[in-house]
Scaffold this active site. Structure first.
Site, PDB file in Angstrom:
ATOM      1  N   GLY A 277       0.832  -1.215   0.000  1.00  0.00           N
ATOM      2  CA  GLY A 277       0.000   0.000   0.000  1.00  0.00           C
ATOM      3  C   GLY A 277       0.859   1.255   0.000  1.00  0.00           C
ATOM      4  O   GLY A 277       1.620   1.501  -0.940  1.00  0.00           O
TER       5      GLY A 277
ATOM      6  N   GLY B 143     -12.724  -0.659   3.305  1.00  0.00           N
ATOM      7  CA  GLY B 143     -12.108  -0.612   1.974  1.00  0.00           C
ATOM      8  C   GLY B 143     -10.763  -1.310   1.880  1.00  0.00           C
ATOM      9  O   GLY B 143     -10.016  -1.083   0.936  1.00  0.00           O
TER      10      GLY B 143
ATOM     11  N   LYS C  40       1.942 -10.718  -3.701  1.00  0.00           N
ATOM     12  CA  LYS C  40       2.891  -9.664  -3.283  1.00  0.00           C
ATOM     13  C   LYS C  40       4.286 -10.242  -3.012  1.00  0.00           C
ATOM     14  O   LYS C  40       5.283  -9.640  -3.390  1.00  0.00           O
ATOM     15  CB  LYS C  40       2.337  -8.937  -2.064  1.00  0.00           C
ATOM     16  CG  LYS C  40       1.110  -8.099  -2.412  1.00  0.00           C
ATOM     17  CD  LYS C  40       0.384  -7.634  -1.165  1.00  0.00           C
ATOM     18  CE  LYS C  40      -0.825  -6.760  -1.512  1.00  0.00           C
ATOM     19  NZ  LYS C  40      -1.705  -6.549  -0.368  1.00  0.00           N
TER      20      LYS C  40
END
Ligand code: HSE
Length: 407
Positions: free
Chosen positions: A129, A182, A200
């Protein structure tokens, strides 16, 4: 002025548009020119958006517009993202993406196309992120031989485990909350079954070792089988349970990679990483361990990384940022059954402790509510399975087997 387009106006896409509008002046100061959002692609209507007039439902409005030099792909999923990204690169547009599924499944090919077309393909937001990890690994740590990367790479599962451990919340309630906030994928199975974390660690492994590692060659376990008893017994033994993506280069050059819940010792930096936060440890030969920490999911943290890549592309419209790995065939990945680690084994049955020591030798124990957990010496997973079968033959039920992370 550099014209850009955003493909997708969901959680991350709307964050990208928001940052580009609200931080216009800040970005202008850094870049020396304006970033103009010329088009936003989405099939839905957004009449209340301050840039409502720039929405389009047609990809043609982006691909055919020669003024658009940089495209942010924040749609998620492989289709149609793969086709759109490939066409943008081939049309000479740089592309940035937060789409880990796309990078994990087609990264080598898209990087090769970007190289051929002399444009950029950047994907900082695809792992961690808002945490800078791709650029630091590719640039700041380039002087190191990196032999190991391990991390908490999925915000949703870390959020769920934290809520279960610290607040006794039920799994489903914690997942619903993560969806409301979210963090979770459109299909949250990708989070809780470990596929998102797997994608990832594949991206980080490809970057670290220069060869594409595809998710289907990586053993992946999620958190759905973790019980509160596992959590409690792990705690008694000095560990917390986290979903970890881990890759290590072995002495023979092969790669040991997997995604699974692991016991993380309290003394590890990764043990205190809670909620939607991610933490990634990179083990460099010169630096030693370097740990990256921050919000691994959510609208603005992820959008922040996408915008940084947009700015980087705008600064390098005529030059290529060097980021590349070759295609891979998976032949350098060892079988997960050969992967070696100490194990946490939760058991129940009469004289379980005695029988466990007959099978495993001297081990550390903790017990609660008629169940017992033990920590074995490091061993191949295949050997552990044989020993667990031997234990069951003695009438002891094996309730769970969880790896102990050396992190
Ligand atoms: N579903 C992902 C997560 C989003 O929870 O980490 C960020 O990649």
């Amino acid at each position: 002025m550099v014209s850009v387009a955003i493909m997708g106006h969901g959680v991350v896409g709307s964050g990208v548009a928001e940052i580009l509008l609200t931080h216009k002046q800040k970005l202008f100061s850094n870049l020396g020119e304006e970033i103009y959002v010329k088009r936003i692609l989405d099939l839905r209507e957004f009449p209340d958006s301050p840039v409502a007039d720039r929405f389009t439902k047609s990809f043609d409005d982006i691909i055919n517009d020669i003024e658009i030099r940089v495209v942010a792909e924040v749609m998620g999923g492989v289709n149609p993202a793969y086709d759109y990204v490939k066409r943008c690169l081939k049309a000479g547009k740089s592309v940035v993406t937060s789409n880990k599924e796309l990078v994990a499944s087609h990264g080598a090919e898209l990087l090769a196309i970007a190289k051929e077309e002399n444009v950029n393909f950047l994907f900082e937001a695809s792992v961690g992120g808002g945490i800078p990890i791709i650029r630091p690994m590719n640039q700041c740590l380039v002087a190191n031989i990196v032999n190991e990367v391990a991390g908490i790479l999925n915000g949703t599962t870390n959020f769920i485990l934290t809520k279960m451990i610290q607040e006794g919340m039920q799994f489903d309630d914690a997942l619903s909350l993560a969806q409301e906030l979210g963090f979770a994928e459109r299909n949250p199975a990708a989070d809780i079954e470990g596929h998102d974390a797997c994608r990832k660690i594949c991206i980080l492994a490809s970057l670290a070792f220069g060869k594409h590692v595809y998710p289907d060659s990586v053993h992946t376990e999620g958190i759905t089988d973790i019980t509160l008893n596992d959590v409690k017994l792990a705690e008694k033994l000095g560990y917390v349970i986290k979903l970890i993506g881990k890759v290590k280069k072995l002495d023979d050059g092969n790669i040991d990679i997997l995604t699974a819940p692991m016991l993380v010792p309290f003394k590890s930096q990764l043990s205190n990483i809670d909620n939607e936060f991610n933490g990634i440890m990179v083990r460099g030969d010169c630096t030693g361990d370097v740990v990256f920490y921050g919000k691994g999911a959510g609208k603005l943290p992820t959008a922040s990384a996408v915008v940084a890549d947009i700015v980087d592309c705008c600064k390098h419209l005529k030059a290529r940022r060097f980021i590349f790995w070759a295609d891979g065939d998976g032949k350098n990945i060892i079988s997960w059954k050969d992967s070696v680690s100490a194990m946490f084994v939760r058991v129940s049955g009469e004289d379980a402790a005695l029988k466990a020591e007959e099978v495993f030798g001297k081990v550390r124990f903790a017990g609660s509510t008629g169940e017992l957990a033990l920590i074995t010496e490091p061993m191949r997973y295949g050997d552990l399975e044989d020993k667990c079968a031997a234990l069951e033959e003695k009438g002891v039920k094996v309730l769970s087997k969880i790896r102990v992370g050396d992190i």
